[in-house]
Design an enzyme around this catalytic site. Structure first.
Site, PDB file in Angstrom:
ATOM      1  N   CYS A  59      15.296 -16.107  -2.306  1.00 57.60           N
ATOM      2  CA  CYS A  59      14.576 -17.368  -2.144  1.00 57.60           C
ATOM      3  C   CYS A  59      15.081 -18.350  -3.200  1.00 57.60           C
ATOM      4  CB  CYS A  59      13.066 -17.259  -2.294  1.00 57.60           C
ATOM      5  SG  CYS A  59      12.301 -16.208  -1.078  1.00 57.60           S
ATOM      6  N   ARG A 101      20.716 -17.888  -1.594  1.00 62.19           N
ATOM      7  CA  ARG A 101      19.648 -16.995  -2.053  1.00 62.19           C
ATOM      8  C   ARG A 101      18.732 -16.538  -0.922  1.00 62.19           C
ATOM      9  NH1 ARG A 101      19.009 -17.292  -7.571  1.00 62.19           N
ATOM     10  NH2 ARG A 101      16.914 -16.475  -7.362  1.00 62.19           N
ATOM     11  N   TRP A 130      14.088 -15.950   1.760  1.00 62.12           N
ATOM     12  CA  TRP A 130      14.553 -14.635   2.195  1.00 62.12           C
ATOM     13  C   TRP A 130      13.268 -13.830   2.361  1.00 62.12           C
ATOM     14  CZ3 TRP A 130      14.432  -9.467   0.714  1.00 62.12           C
ATOM     15  CH2 TRP A 130      15.385  -8.628   1.319  1.00 62.12           C
ATOM     16  N   ASN A 176       9.289 -17.784  -5.446  1.00 62.09           N
ATOM     17  CA  ASN A 176      10.369 -16.805  -5.323  1.00 62.09           C
ATOM     18  C   ASN A 176       9.906 -15.558  -6.071  1.00 62.09           C
ATOM     19  OD1 ASN A 176      12.791 -15.349  -5.464  1.00 62.09           O
ATOM     20  ND2 ASN A 176      13.554 -16.556  -7.173  1.00 62.09           N
ATOM     21  N   GLY A 177       9.836 -14.433  -5.363  1.00 61.28           N
ATOM     22  CA  GLY A 177       9.389 -13.199  -6.017  1.00 61.28           C
ATOM     23  C   GLY A 177       8.410 -12.458  -5.119  1.00 61.28           C
ATOM     24  N   GLU A 225      34.648  -0.518  -1.619  1.00 59.92           N
ATOM     25  CA  GLU A 225      34.468  -1.972  -1.655  1.00 59.92           C
ATOM     26  C   GLU A 225      35.028  -2.615  -0.375  1.00 59.92           C
ATOM     27  OE1 GLU A 225      32.718  -3.922  -3.154  1.00 59.92           O
ATOM     28  OE2 GLU A 225      33.643  -5.888  -3.084  1.00 59.92           O
ATOM     29  N   LYS A 231      32.783  -4.827   2.201  1.00 59.00           N
ATOM     30  CA  LYS A 231      33.128  -6.208   2.557  1.00 59.00           C
ATOM     31  C   LYS A 231      33.140  -6.362   4.070  1.00 59.00           C
ATOM     32  CE  LYS A 231      32.507  -7.833  -0.298  1.00 59.00           C
ATOM     33  NZ  LYS A 231      32.181  -7.326  -1.603  1.00 59.00           N
ATOM     34  N   GLU A 257      29.477  -6.013   5.683  1.00 58.41           N
ATOM     35  CA  GLU A 257      28.459  -7.017   5.381  1.00 58.41           C
ATOM     36  C   GLU A 257      28.747  -8.374   6.012  1.00 58.41           C
ATOM     37  OE1 GLU A 257      27.880  -7.913   1.208  1.00 58.41           O
ATOM     38  OE2 GLU A 257      30.009  -7.712   0.823  1.00 58.41           O
ATOM     39  N   HIS A 310      36.687  16.865   5.404  1.00 56.78           N
ATOM     40  CA  HIS A 310      35.389  17.560   5.334  1.00 56.78           C
ATOM     41  C   HIS A 310      34.364  16.913   6.259  1.00 56.78           C
ATOM     42  CE1 HIS A 310      36.820  20.065   2.087  1.00 56.78           C
ATOM     43  NE2 HIS A 310      37.299  18.976   1.513  1.00 56.78           N
ATOM     44  N   LYS A 314      22.160 -13.534  -1.906  1.00 56.28           N
ATOM     45  CA  LYS A 314      23.091 -13.359  -3.020  1.00 56.28           C
ATOM     46  C   LYS A 314      22.448 -12.663  -4.210  1.00 56.28           C
ATOM     47  CE  LYS A 314      27.049 -14.166  -4.961  1.00 56.28           C
ATOM     48  NZ  LYS A 314      28.083 -13.251  -4.497  1.00 56.28           N
TER      49      LYS A 314
HETATM   50  C1  F6R Z   1      28.279  -7.257  -1.911  1.00 58.82           C
HETATM   51  C2  F6R Z   1      27.321  -7.848  -2.813  1.00 58.82           C
HETATM   52  C3  F6R Z   1      26.173  -7.020  -3.272  1.00 58.82           C
HETATM   53  C4  F6R Z   1      25.980  -7.201  -4.782  1.00 58.82           C
HETATM   54  C5  F6R Z   1      24.706  -6.464  -5.241  1.00 58.82           C
HETATM   55  C6  F6R Z   1      24.531  -6.549  -6.746  1.00 58.82           C
HETATM   56  O1  F6R Z   1      29.298  -8.147  -1.580  1.00 58.82           O
HETATM   57  O2  F6R Z   1      27.433  -8.987  -3.177  1.00 58.82           O
HETATM   58  O3  F6R Z   1      26.345  -5.686  -2.950  1.00 58.82           O
HETATM   59  O4  F6R Z   1      27.101  -6.720  -5.436  1.00 58.82           O
HETATM   60  O5  F6R Z   1      23.601  -7.001  -4.602  1.00 58.82           O
HETATM   61  O6  F6R Z   1      24.395  -7.861  -7.166  1.00 58.82           O
HETATM   62  P1  F6R Z   1      24.591  -8.271  -8.664  1.00 58.82           P
HETATM   63  O7  F6R Z   1      26.006  -8.007  -9.036  1.00 58.82           O
HETATM   64  O8  F6R Z   1      24.268  -9.731  -8.697  1.00 58.82           O
HETATM   65  O9  F6R Z   1      23.651  -7.454  -9.481  1.00 58.82           O
END
Ligand code: F6R
Length: 614
Positions: free
Chosen positions: A2, A27, A75, A101-102, A487, A491, A494, A510, A609
């Protein structure tokens, strides 16, 4: 999660709020809403499911005047994303409105009490309960609004960043926070409130970061006042923002994600700037120096993080063990915090977080702190909650990352962690001087090598078009390339919604090997190094089952080319540094596939984010 904005000044609030909400949309983007007080004292609230642009369309032609207002992009936590659950929320009398927010964890019991006292609720949100509670206290205790906010916040369990507007007071906004971030911008005769500095930076560089359990009283024509929820007066500490406006704009790229991928030669350079001098062999890690002895004597290092940051933590595990010979455990912060882990006072905990606001990582830090461990932060956002909660730390200096999928933050984290591991190794004497020197040269060359990989964008785009319709994908790697396989898979899933899994290449036999047929693309990192021959064998195993191989190889490698459907060459570097270069093709590949599938690359569904809820 949010985003919140507020404005009080002599300009029209609406355009400032809308622009601010668009900057904060990373956010959360389930719904958006706005409240404005016009000069006739009328409170206009507009809210809409969907993105800020939908709110804008909805507000067109309506009264959007007023020099005081608040806005929110959501969010969803409590209650599905719809118009009613969107913020701002009214109090019972509709005289107060609030954005939040929270999460208010004890909202159910508070709601029960309020319902018994005659309150009725329109939405399913916890936010509406809090603004009803504030009004209830104000009326029953006959208090001023600021005091009622204070009393209410003492009853709340959970996290909040809130801004409240009173229909009958056109000159005041109340803002408060605990656990969720809040920045207040101080302009000339005007104030800005936001979840981060991005909605503020073009108007003023003077900001105050509100601390937990503080309430800001923002009054027209008066200086900013801050009190704690225990009614203690605090002198605001004004910081100067270092962020530049260009850093939060797309700069000609179609998406923030693409811009951020292309920024990596610079962001990796920035994360080592002033820290590394290969000529003198000097490595200066400001945050670590004070804790050098602790690091050297550490019985082990615990790394806590989530998502992409957790993947960076896995790379760090290999680095610290190899260079500094310290045992490392890498933990998902969300698991660590709830499983009664064994933590020794001599442990060093490294918390990695781009946003510095991730709730699970913050909670893991608090737990480790309570057991006496030393906590070191690796964060990107300056002044963030995690940066403030740790004993010491090193910023990654990647600059604002706005695309929801993390790219440049990962490479910056790995760079900083590499420098940290090398520094500790040097202090401990676990690395030969010649190897140490050679690594410093190699690290300095990484930005140029990333540049080389970026030049292959057209080839990667072509490969993306071949696999854009895949339903599944497998990513493989061994050693330092295993975290990059994870990773790469993250990517892809998501942002393109293709199911993808990352595996250590040898683990394939396995289980996952059962998935391989002619439909399955297998993305492999097969660069030269200790595991090269073994990965080549894994490629053969995939080919024998008709899987498609897309391999990242060291420039000039013809052997893997001969057995792969596609290869992407990357410049040779030290094996321990390969993740910094080999992750780039996977980032670009996911980006292009997502664009080709018509996905919203910068704001993938259901994600946000900054994950400030557990
Ligand atoms: C993936 C992504 C998330 C963040 C995770 C941790 O692309 O962005 O998996 O890496 O939510 O976020 P931070 O690094 O802000 O603690």
């Amino acid at each position: 999660m949010c985003g919140i904005v507020g404005y009080l000044g002599n300009k029209e609030a609406y355009p400032i709020l809308i622009k601010g909400l668009k900057r904060l949309e990373y956010r959360g983007y389930d719904s958006a809403g706005i409240a404005l007080l016009n000069k006739n004292g009328e409170l206009n609230v507009y809210k809409k499911k969907g993105k800020v642009s939908e709110l804008e369309a909805f507000a067109k032609g309506k009264d959007i005047t007023g020099t005081m207002g608040i806005g929110h992009t959501r969010w969803a936590t409590h209650g599905e994303p719809n118009d009613v659950n969107s913020h701002p929320h009214y109090s019972q009398s509709k005289n107060l409105v609030m954005i939040h927010n929270g999460i208010i964890e004890n909202y159910a019991s508070l709601k029960e009490g309020l319902t018994k006292r005659g309150h009725t609720f329109m939405s399913q949100t916890d936010t509406e309960v809090l603004i009803h509670l504030i009004e209830d206290i104000r009326q029953h205790e006959n208090m001023k609004l600021g005091h009622a906010v204070m009393v209410a916040l003492n009853q709340v369990i959970g996290a909040y960043a809130i801004v409240i507007m009173d229909k009958n007071d056109p000159d005041t906004l109340f803002a408060a926070k605990k656990g969720s971030p809040m920045v207040i911008g101080i302009g000339k005769d005007e104030y800005f409130i936001a979840s981060d500095a991005s909605p503020i930076v073009e108007y003023t560089k003077n900001v105050v970061y509100l601390e937990d359990e503080q309430i800001a009283i923002v009054r027209r024509g008066e200086e900013l006042k801050i009190r704690t929820i225990k009614d203690k007066e605090i002198t605001p500490y004004i910081h100067e923002l270092e962020m530049e406006l260009e850093a939060i704009e797309k700069g000609g790229y179609d998406h923030f994600m693409l811009k951020e991928i292309y920024e990596q030669p610079r962001s990796v350079f920035d994360s080592m700037r002033g820290r590394l001098n290969s000529e003198t062999g000097h490595l200066k890690m400001g945050g670590i120096e004070e804790y050098e002895t602790k690091f050297s004597n550490a019985r082990r290092i615990l790394i806590v993080a989530c998502g992409t940051s957790w993947h960076a933590g896995l790379v760090a595990e290999y680095l610290f063990e190899e260079y500094a010979r310290i045992p490392v455990e890498v933990e998902y912060a969300s698991e660590f915090r709830y499983r009664n882990p064994v933590i020794y006072p001599e442990d060093i905990v490294i918390a990695i977080s781009q946003s510095g606001e991730t709730a699970d990582t913050l909670a893991a830090i608090e737990l480790a702190k309570s057991k006496g461990a030393t906590i070191f932060g690796v964060c990107n956002v300056v002044g963030s909650s995690i940066a403030r909660a740790t004993h010491a730390g090193s910023y990654t200096h990647a600059g604002p990352e706005i695309g929801v999928a993390s790219t440049k933050a990962f490479t910056a984290q790995v760079t900083v962690l590499t420098l940290m591991a090398l520094h500790v190794a040097k202090v401990k004497g676990t690395i030969a001087e010649s190897r140490y020197r050679q690594l410093l040269y190699e690290i300095e060359a990484i930005p140029q090598k990333i540049e080389e990989v970026l030049k292959q964008n057209e080839l990667i785009k072509k490969i993306a078009s071949t696999y854009q319709h895949a339903s599944n994908a497998l990513y493989l790697g061994r050693g330092y390339s295993f975290p990059v396989a994870l990773e790469g898979a993250l990517k892809l899933k998501e942002i393109s919604y293709i199911h993808a899994e990352g595996y250590p290449a040898a683990e394939m036999k396995h289980g996952p090997i059962a998935l391989i047929d002619e439909e399955m693309p297998v993305f492999v990192i097969a660069t030269k190094g200790a595991n090269y021959e073994k990965v080549v064998s894994n490629i053969q195993e995939v080919k024998a089952r008709k899987g498609k191989i897309i391999a990242v190889v060291t420039a000039g490698d013809h052997d893997v080319k001969g057995m792969s459907d596609h290869v992407i060459e990357i410049p040779e570097t030290d094996e321990t540094l390969v993740p910094l270069v080999s992750v780039i093709p996977w980032q670009l590949l996911s980006y292009h596939i997502a664009v080709m599938r018509g996905c919203n690359v910068d704001q993938p569904r259901n994600l946000a984010k900054s994950v400030t809820v557990e």
